[in-house]
Design a protein around this motif. Structure first.
Motif, PDB file in Angstrom:
ATOM      1  N   CYS A  49      42.317  34.172  14.243  1.00  0.00           N
ATOM      2  CA  CYS A  49      41.084  33.475  13.870  1.00  0.00           C
ATOM      3  C   CYS A  49      40.691  32.511  14.988  1.00  0.00           C
ATOM      4  O   CYS A  49      41.459  31.606  15.314  1.00  0.00           O
ATOM      5  CB  CYS A  49      41.291  32.728  12.555  1.00  0.00           C
ATOM      6  N   CYS A  65      38.617  30.240  14.916  1.00  0.00           N
ATOM      7  CA  CYS A  65      38.256  28.911  14.406  1.00  0.00           C
ATOM      8  C   CYS A  65      39.474  28.004  14.279  1.00  0.00           C
ATOM      9  O   CYS A  65      39.451  26.854  14.687  1.00  0.00           O
ATOM     10  CB  CYS A  65      37.547  29.033  13.066  1.00  0.00           C
ATOM     11  N   CYS A  66      40.578  28.550  13.716  1.00  0.00           N
ATOM     12  CA  CYS A  66      41.748  27.694  13.513  1.00  0.00           C
ATOM     13  C   CYS A  66      42.936  28.137  14.361  1.00  0.00           C
ATOM     14  O   CYS A  66      43.978  27.491  14.351  1.00  0.00           O
ATOM     15  CB  CYS A  66      42.137  27.668  12.032  1.00  0.00           C
ATOM     16  N   HIS A 104      38.029  34.268   7.372  1.00  0.00           N
ATOM     17  CA  HIS A 104      39.411  33.832   7.180  1.00  0.00           C
ATOM     18  C   HIS A 104      39.517  33.244   5.760  1.00  0.00           C
ATOM     19  O   HIS A 104      39.686  32.042   5.567  1.00  0.00           O
ATOM     20  CB  HIS A 104      39.778  32.811   8.257  1.00  0.00           C
ATOM     21  N   CYS A 147      41.261  29.075   6.862  1.00  0.00           N
ATOM     22  CA  CYS A 147      40.300  27.999   7.088  1.00  0.00           C
ATOM     23  C   CYS A 147      38.952  28.288   6.431  1.00  0.00           C
ATOM     24  O   CYS A 147      38.102  27.406   6.355  1.00  0.00           O
ATOM     25  CB  CYS A 147      40.123  27.754   8.582  1.00  0.00           C
TER      26      CYS A 147
HETATM   27 ZN   LIG Z   1      40.906  30.417  10.455  1.00  0.00          ZN
END
Ligand SMILES: [Zn+2]
Ligand SMILES: Cc1cc2nc3c(=O)[nH]c(=O)nc-3n(C[C@H](O)[C@H](O)[C@H](O)COP(=O)(O)OP(=O)(O)OC[C@H]3O[C@@H](n4cnc5c(N)ncnc54)[C@H](O)[C@@H]3O)c2cc1C
Lengths: 415, 107
Positions: B6, B8-9, B58, B62
């Motif tokens: 992911c 993003c995280c 996700h 997250c």
């Molecule tokens: Zn994530």
């Protein structure tokens, strides 16, 4: 073609089985055919069969990239039922189910159609209401189904656990003339009958390109050369987008993997098909004694004919709750097929943007039951250039026009 | 088991943690678009054998959306990248070409 019969078995028994003919011929492709069907799965072969039988068109080739029936037709769990909700679905699935009743005679091959009955379990109150509604719809459509209570379910399926802690069995939708058939025999039977009508079944031959001229189909390019035709039927299930791309258009189809598994053979313990849509699992017992098990699809585009392991785990977990006696069964085999999903979970039997090209796909997780009816409807479309009453509602334009044939609720689980 | 990282995280997430959101980079049809444009946006899909750009969420992590370039035949993941990307970024295209020189790009 020499007919199969009890007499033929006796005759061959007396001469060491040396007189059996090849079931179908394997010729090299001709330069041109009146119609070409791509894909020798059940739907492609049934299309060819009814092109000959109902419309007298026999200068036909069925082109298959692998072996006959090696796609989803040979990978499915063979459940046959017609208890759908919407009228167009009921019409084509019931036509199909009724053609299964006489298929062995029609193609002179024992397809082992076994109308043993299919139960779809209701395990939530929502499902109870849903299936009662389907039973009423089916009554109006002329499809024989009834909603039965838990005690009747237990009578039909003694090995079932009615008192599951999370999802007790509250009843079920029962179709007594649903059942199963032998999938390979369906493909072989049609292939043999098509070959006997003079059609060419060409295996190990992949279509690699489609030639068009002025918006009209002209020829296909294959691994065995170029073949001309005026009518092209694309009947390739999970590979439909690939063939559509060759012809220059897109389809409302996504391809995903669906898995099934079978156990070691055990003594007869269940003589109906049971589907549990809320918990995502279904099971029947084959004539060999194996428990045949299926569940849900993976959720991402996939062409690998394998599925994700956690889906098997989920399916088996649900079925062990429902049938505690299978908890120590060993599983023998697991496999996957690539199924062709549409947004409304109903198929396409349709003209395309290219003249002379027709598609039959989108049967997704549940098209084995539809093979004869779909072939019947598709042959009419290919022969006349316009859909007949069975196919009329299944055109691609329904997506533009918002005329969905929504079976996504009725078909909550893959089958 | 499919594993996507992911963006993003930064977590390498197992497919059971993720939700697939279908084909990425579709051109949104909106007020004033033709019926054909709406049909194409809502239903018609490339569904390619090979390189596929797709949306993922996700969901059990997250919770954010992101995009991935993945091969539907080998299941190889070429790259994951930000959900706020209107077209496949140059470095993602480069990463795909490095592994699939025959790839002709998106249709
Ligand atoms: Zn994530
Ligand atoms: C695990 C599983 C369980 C299922 N269970 C059930 C069930 O219980 N009941 C039910 O009704 N349905 C079930 N189905 C769905 C059913 O199997 C399918 O809907 C049906 O078999 C589709 O038949 P078909 O002829 O359209 O496709 P297929 O049998 O897949 O045939 C398509 C053929 O096209 C060929 N092809 C592809 N590309 C090319 C090319 N470029 N050139 C030449 N040939 C090509 C393929 O090799 C293939 O043989 C199940 C499916 C799976 C995978």
């Amino acid at each position: 073609m020499r007919r199969y019969s009890a007499f033929a078995i006796a005759r061959e028994g007396l001469r060491y089985h040396q007189g059996w003919e090849r079931a179908w011929a394997s010729p090299e492709p001709k330069k041109r055919y009146d119609a070409i069907v791509v894909g020798a799965g059940g739907h492609g072969l049934a299309t060819a069969f009814y092109l000959g039988k109902n419309h007298g068109i026999t200068n036909v080739a069925v082109i298959e990239k692998g072996w006959l029936g090696g796609g989803n037709t040979g990978r499915n769990t063979t459940i046959i039922r017609s208890n759908y909700l919407q009228d167009p679905s009921a019409a084509i699935y019931e036509k199909s189910r009724s053609l299964y009743e006489t298929m062995s005679q029609d193609v002179n091959m024992n397809v082992m159609f076994s109308p043993r009955g299919v139960i779809m379990l209701a395990q939530t109150h929502h499902e109870v209401r849903g299936y009662q509604r389907t039973a009423h719809a089916n009554a109006l459509q002329g499809v024989e189904t009834t909603f039965i209570g838990p005690q009747k379910v237990k009578e039909l399926v003694p090995i079932i656990n009615l008192e599951g802690p999370r999802y007790p069995v509250l009843g079920g939708l029962w179709q007594p003339r649903g059942g199963t058939a032998r999938h390979d025999a369906v493909a072989w039977g049609y292939a043999r009958a098509c070959s006997a009508m003079g059609m060419d079944i060409i295996q190990n031959c992949a279509v690699t390109g489609i030639e068009t001229e002025g918006g009209q189909v002209k020829a296909v390019n294959t691994t065995k050369g170029r073949i001309e035709t005026g009518k092209l039927a694309l009947v390739v299930a999970g590979h439909s987008s690939d063939l559509a791309q060759m012809a220059g258009f897109r389809l409302p189809i996504e391809s995903v993997a669906l898995q099934a598994l079978v156990s070691e053979p055990i003594k007869p313990c269940m003589d109906v098909v049971v589907m549990a849509n809320t918990v995502h699992g279904y099971m029947s017992q084959s004539d060999k004694g194996e428990m045949v098990i299926g569940g849900g699809t993976d959720h991402y585009n996939n062409y690998t004919q394998r599925g994700s392991f956690h889906h098997i785990e989920e399916t088996v977990r649900a079925l062990v709750e429902t049938f505690p006696m299978i908890s120590r069964l060993k599983m023998l085999r697991q496999w996957g097929g690539i199924v062709d999903m549409t947004g409304d979970r109903s198929p396409l039997i349709s003209k395309t943007p290219v003249g002379g090209i027709f598609v039959n796909c989108g049967w997704g997780t549940g098209g084995f039951k539809a093979i004869p009816g779909s072939g019947w409807a598709m042959a009419e479309l290919v022969a006349k250039g316009e859909p007949g009453p069975l196919a009329a509602d299944f055109g691609i334009e329904r997506f533009r026009e918002g005329r969905f044939i929504d079976e996504s609720v009725a078909a909550g689980v893959a089958h | 088991m499919l594993i996507l990282t992911c963006p993003c995280c930064g977590i390498a997430a197992d497919e059971t943690e993720l939700e697939n959101g279908g084909e990425a980079h579709l051109k949104r049809a909106t007020v004033g678009s033709s019926d054909e444009a709406f049909e194409a946006y809502l239903f018609d899909r490339a569904n390619p054998k090979g390189v596929h750009f797709e949306r993922w969420r996700h969901a059990y992590g997250c919770g954010k959306w992101f995009l991935a370039a993945r091969d539907t035949v080998t299941l190889e993941v070429y790259a994951t990248y930000s959900g706020q990307t209107p077209e496949p970024p140059a470095d993602v295209v480069k990463a795909i070409k490095a592994k699939r020189p025959d790839w002709e790009g998106t249709a």
